[in-house]
Design a protein around this motif. Structure first.
Motif, PDB file in Angstrom:
ATOM      1  N   GLY A 157      19.686   1.876  16.428  1.00 49.74           N
ATOM      2  CA  GLY A 157      19.476   0.910  15.358  1.00 49.74           C
ATOM      3  C   GLY A 157      19.454   1.520  13.973  1.00 49.74           C
ATOM      4  N   SER A 158      18.875   2.706  13.851  1.00 50.08           N
ATOM      5  CA  SER A 158      18.799   3.340  12.532  1.00 50.08           C
ATOM      6  C   SER A 158      20.184   3.710  12.008  1.00 50.08           C
ATOM      7  N   VAL A 159      21.113   4.010  12.921  1.00 50.06           N
ATOM      8  CA  VAL A 159      22.483   4.332  12.519  1.00 50.06           C
ATOM      9  C   VAL A 159      23.265   3.056  12.217  1.00 50.06           C
ATOM     10  N   VAL A 160      23.045   2.013  13.019  1.00 55.64           N
ATOM     11  CA  VAL A 160      23.746   0.744  12.796  1.00 55.64           C
ATOM     12  C   VAL A 160      23.524   0.251  11.365  1.00 55.64           C
ATOM     13  N   GLY A 161      22.260   0.249  10.933  1.00 53.23           N
ATOM     14  CA  GLY A 161      21.951  -0.255   9.601  1.00 53.23           C
ATOM     15  C   GLY A 161      22.651   0.518   8.506  1.00 53.23           C
ATOM     16  N   GLN A 162      22.745   1.819   8.665  1.00 53.74           N
ATOM     17  CA  GLN A 162      23.386   2.642   7.641  1.00 53.74           C
ATOM     18  C   GLN A 162      24.901   2.424   7.596  1.00 53.74           C
ATOM     19  N   ILE A 163      25.514   2.299   8.767  1.00 55.24           N
ATOM     20  CA  ILE A 163      26.956   2.013   8.789  1.00 55.24           C
ATOM     21  C   ILE A 163      27.218   0.647   8.173  1.00 55.24           C
ATOM     22  N   ALA A 164      26.348  -0.316   8.478  1.00 57.36           N
ATOM     23  CA  ALA A 164      26.503  -1.653   7.905  1.00 57.36           C
ATOM     24  C   ALA A 164      26.421  -1.611   6.382  1.00 57.36           C
ATOM     25  N   LYS A 165      25.534  -0.776   5.836  1.00 56.08           N
ATOM     26  CA  LYS A 165      25.442  -0.640   4.375  1.00 56.08           C
ATOM     27  C   LYS A 165      26.724  -0.023   3.812  1.00 56.08           C
ATOM     28  N   ILE A 166      27.275   0.967   4.508  1.00 57.97           N
ATOM     29  CA  ILE A 166      28.540   1.562   4.085  1.00 57.97           C
ATOM     30  C   ILE A 166      29.633   0.493   4.033  1.00 57.97           C
ATOM     31  N   LYS A 167      29.571  -0.458   4.972  1.00 61.71           N
ATOM     32  CA  LYS A 167      30.562  -1.527   5.042  1.00 61.71           C
ATOM     33  C   LYS A 167      30.268  -2.678   4.083  1.00 61.71           C
ATOM     34  N   GLY A 168      29.137  -2.619   3.350  1.00 60.34           N
ATOM     35  CA  GLY A 168      28.850  -3.623   2.336  1.00 60.34           C
ATOM     36  C   GLY A 168      28.087  -4.838   2.809  1.00 60.34           C
ATOM     37  N   LEU A 169      27.330  -4.716   3.900  1.00 53.69           N
ATOM     38  CA  LEU A 169      26.553  -5.840   4.423  1.00 53.69           C
ATOM     39  C   LEU A 169      25.114  -5.808   3.915  1.00 53.69           C
ATOM     40  N   LYS A 170      24.479  -6.971   3.911  1.00 52.85           N
ATOM     41  CA  LYS A 170      23.032  -7.042   3.733  1.00 52.85           C
ATOM     42  C   LYS A 170      22.400  -6.731   5.075  1.00 52.85           C
ATOM     43  N   THR A 171      21.417  -5.839   5.099  1.00 50.97           N
ATOM     44  CA  THR A 171      20.851  -5.371   6.363  1.00 50.97           C
ATOM     45  C   THR A 171      19.393  -5.765   6.511  1.00 50.97           C
ATOM     46  N   ILE A 172      19.064  -6.273   7.699  1.00 45.41           N
ATOM     47  CA  ILE A 172      17.699  -6.671   8.036  1.00 45.41           C
ATOM     48  C   ILE A 172      17.345  -6.001   9.354  1.00 45.41           C
ATOM     49  N   GLY A 173      16.283  -5.212   9.365  1.00 47.47           N
ATOM     50  CA  GLY A 173      15.875  -4.499  10.565  1.00 47.47           C
ATOM     51  C   GLY A 173      14.601  -5.063  11.147  1.00 47.47           C
ATOM     52  N   ILE A 174      14.482  -4.976  12.453  1.00 49.69           N
ATOM     53  CA  ILE A 174      13.274  -5.390  13.164  1.00 49.69           C
ATOM     54  C   ILE A 174      12.699  -4.172  13.862  1.00 49.69           C
ATOM     55  N   ALA A 175      11.396  -3.917  13.643  1.00 47.24           N
ATOM     56  CA  ALA A 175      10.724  -2.762  14.244  1.00 47.24           C
ATOM     57  C   ALA A 175       9.302  -3.155  14.623  1.00 47.24           C
ATOM     58  N   GLY A 176       8.553  -2.198  15.212  1.00 47.34           N
ATOM     59  CA  GLY A 176       7.273  -2.537  15.813  1.00 47.34           C
ATOM     60  C   GLY A 176       6.040  -2.016  15.112  1.00 47.34           C
ATOM     61  N   SER A 177       6.143  -1.556  13.871  1.00 49.83           N
ATOM     62  CA  SER A 177       4.963  -1.130  13.120  1.00 49.83           C
ATOM     63  C   SER A 177       5.269  -1.175  11.636  1.00 49.83           C
ATOM     64  N   ASP A 178       4.214  -1.277  10.825  1.00 47.50           N
ATOM     65  CA  ASP A 178       4.410  -1.283   9.375  1.00 47.50           C
ATOM     66  C   ASP A 178       4.998   0.044   8.901  1.00 47.50           C
ATOM     67  N   GLU A 179       4.620   1.137   9.571  1.00 45.30           N
ATOM     68  CA  GLU A 179       5.155   2.449   9.213  1.00 45.30           C
ATOM     69  C   GLU A 179       6.665   2.501   9.432  1.00 45.30           C
ATOM     70  N   LYS A 180       7.119   1.946  10.559  1.00 41.25           N
ATOM     71  CA  LYS A 180       8.548   1.931  10.846  1.00 41.25           C
ATOM     72  C   LYS A 180       9.288   0.996   9.896  1.00 41.25           C
ATOM     73  N   VAL A 181       8.664  -0.131   9.570  1.00 37.14           N
ATOM     74  CA  VAL A 181       9.265  -1.060   8.612  1.00 37.14           C
ATOM     75  C   VAL A 181       9.512  -0.362   7.282  1.00 37.14           C
ATOM     76  N   GLN A 182       8.529   0.410   6.829  1.00 35.60           N
ATOM     77  CA  GLN A 182       8.678   1.132   5.561  1.00 35.60           C
ATOM     78  C   GLN A 182       9.754   2.196   5.664  1.00 35.60           C
ATOM     79  N   MET A 183       9.821   2.871   6.810  1.00 40.84           N
ATOM     80  CA  MET A 183      10.844   3.889   7.013  1.00 40.84           C
ATOM     81  C   MET A 183      12.241   3.277   6.968  1.00 40.84           C
ATOM     82  N   LEU A 184      12.399   2.092   7.545  1.00 40.76           N
ATOM     83  CA  LEU A 184      13.698   1.431   7.514  1.00 40.76           C
ATOM     84  C   LEU A 184      14.174   1.222   6.085  1.00 40.76           C
ATOM     85  N   LYS A 185      13.257   0.822   5.223  1.00 43.05           N
ATOM     86  CA  LYS A 185      13.629   0.563   3.826  1.00 43.05           C
ATOM     87  C   LYS A 185      13.817   1.862   3.047  1.00 43.05           C
TER      88      LYS A 185
END
Length: 332
Positions: A157-185
């Motif tokens: 999932g962490s790689v998917v989001g980055q490739i999607a950003k390279i392709k110009g998409l808006k990215t929304i991630g789902i994770a299981g802790s506030d720490e992981k949510v912050q890391m995603l951003k």
């Protein structure tokens, strides 16, 4: 002393350390045409849970009283094979043994100067390729679209989001802790992130994060998380079924919303896949991922567990979400 990790019994529900056995064995003798290998890193992945069941799947189940296996990075310590030299680092699917021999078939050399050795089990290995081919082939991403990724803080999932950003998409991630949510951003550049454990209404949370709806959904989780995302898909959405970790340890399959009306109403495509479907294209995928990595367009996160004997526990910890990014075991 050499050691191996066997499947002792088939789990009933979530695996436990008692399902495995760590056994001392003799160091093998090297024959002509063979190489002696010392394990450096072991990949533990959720799909291994399916192979612990005695049932038909896309890959043969593990046998009781025999070693588990997965992707390993190994070092050649002796060679009687002209294709390999002492000191070479190799990667391939191998048994969970500290020391073993091989004739070299289905093993490929990896370059420790290009990337850390553990990266060849993650972003430059099966998980990176899974993200790349699943998104680019099935997801058909288009600039300006919105993608949701479940299990977004994991290895895929962490790689998917980055490739999607390279392709110009808006990215929304789902994770299981506030720490992981912050890391995603902060680390992986996700535009929005949702903590599924603290969200009372997943469908509402996705609607707020994606007011224009969801065009691509890369699903690593399944279950109620996916129910909430599917309630927000747009016409001609593409749903990529990569995994369903929320269901792997269930002894009975839960009943959820029926997806057919959602797919028909939205003319949406839902497709499952395994990365081996793209085996003939692996080298092209690795080349692209390595280029993005060198250009600093991709970052990766690893959870590294020390010690060969801790491999079973590292695998079990995947199902409690204790990993950030790729979970690997460092054995030496």
């Amino acid at each position: 002393m050499n050691k191996e990790i066997l499947l002792k019994k088939r789990p009933d529900g979530k695996p436990s350390t008692s399902d495995f056995e760590i056994r001392e064995i003799d160091e093998p003798q090297l024959n002509d045409g063979e190489i002696l290998l010392e394990t450096q890193y072991i990949s533990v992945d959720p799909y291994l849970r399916g192979r612990m069941k005695d049932q038909k799947s896309y890959i043969e189940p593990f046998k009781l009283e025999e070693p588990m296996s997965s992707a390993l990075v190994v070092k050649v310590t002796q060679s009687k094979n002209d294709s390999f030299n002492e000191g070479d680092f190799l990667m391939g699917n191998l048994p969970w043994k500290k020391i073993q021999t091989s004739n070299g078939e289905n093993l490929r050399k990896v370059d420790a100067n290009q990337a850390p050795l553990s990266a060849y089990l993650g972003i430059l290995g099966m998980t990176g390729l899974t993200a790349y081919f699943g998104l680019t082939d099935i997801g058909e991403p288009k600039e300006g679209e919105t993608i949701v990724v479940s299990g977004a803080a994991g290895a895929v999932g962490s790689v998917v989001g980055q490739i999607a950003k390279i392709k110009g998409l808006k990215t929304i991630g789902i994770a299981g802790s506030d720490e992981k949510v912050q890391m995603l951003k902060d680390k992986f550049g996700y535009d929005e992130a949702v903590n599924y454990k603290t969200t009372q209404d997943m469908a509402k949370a996705i609607k707020e994060a994606a007011p224009n709806g969801v065009d691509v959904y890369f699903d690593n989780v399944g279950g109620e998380v996916s129910d909430g995302v599917l309630a927000n898909i747009n016409h001609f959405a593409r749903i990529i079924n990569c995994g369903a970790i929320s269901l792997y340890n269930e002894t009975e399959m839960p009943t959820g919303p029926r997806v057919e009306p959602i797919l028909v109403k939205n003319s949406a495509k839902m497709q499952g896949f395994i990365v081996r479907n793209y085996q003939d294209q692996f080298q092209d995928g690795i080349k692209q991922l390595a280029t993005w990595l060198q250009e600093d367009k991709l970052k990766f996160e690893e959870t590294i567990v020390e010690g060969f004997e801790n491999t079973p526990q590292a695998f079990i910890d995947l199902f409690d979400g204790k990993n950030k990014g790729k979970m690997v075991v460092k054995t030496s």
